[in-house]
Scaffold this motif. Structure first.
Motif: not given
Length: 162
Positions: A138-153
């Motif tokens: 998967n792909q993960e992104v971290q936002l500046n509010n420390n929230l981590v969002l997970v996405f598929d490929m």
């Protein structure tokens, strides 16, 4: 008769103690050799950084230069850990493909897959992406509010990670 008065028995005990110490020292030395051989990090000079990595840096981080490059080898993998002058940390796999980006400010839009960038802009318009990583397919992104969002490929949103 006590043990001190029996030189043969004292000699055997002394030999056992010496043998036990020799075994312990050998075990420690072999353990250190094994641990040192499993994971090897080598600092590489900037001129020896692979072209693909230099191209990635100059394309997406044109105002930054490579301040430190480490090639990491272990039994299964080869990786490159790159630190840029602007504080960005990048990791590349054996094929010299980006697998992790961390920064303390907004990442350039050019390093974020379009579907993910669009999702973040639409759903978190007051935030921005400070980290991106390939993790377990998967792909993960971290936002500046420390929230981590997970996405598929493919960049489809899956969940918010804890």
């Amino acid at each position: 008769k006590g043990d001190c008065e029996n030189p043969e028995k004292s000699s055997k005990i002394l030999k056992l103690i010496k043998m036990k110490n020799l075994i312990m020292i050998t075990t420690v030395v072999l353990s250190l050799i094994f641990v040192a051989g499993c994971d090897k990090e080598t600092v590489i000079p900037e001129q020896n950084v692979p072209t693909e990595i230099n191209n990635y840096v100059s394309t997406h981080f044109p105002n930054c230069s490579i301040s430190k490059a480490i090639k990491e080898n272990d039994e299964n993998e080869e990786m490159y850990e790159i630190t840029l002058s602007c504080g960005t940390k990048l990791e590349f796999n054996k094929q010299k493909e980006i697998i992790d980006i961390d920064w303390n400010t907004k990442l350039p839009d050019s390093v974020i897959p379009a579907n993910i960038l669009s999702y973040v802009i639409s759903n978190y318009s007051t935030n921005f992406i400070i980290g991106w990583e390939l993790q377990s397919g998967n792909q993960e992104v971290q936002l500046n509010n420390n929230l981590v969002l997970v996405f598929d490929m493919a960049g489809e949103f899956l969940r918010i990670d804890d």
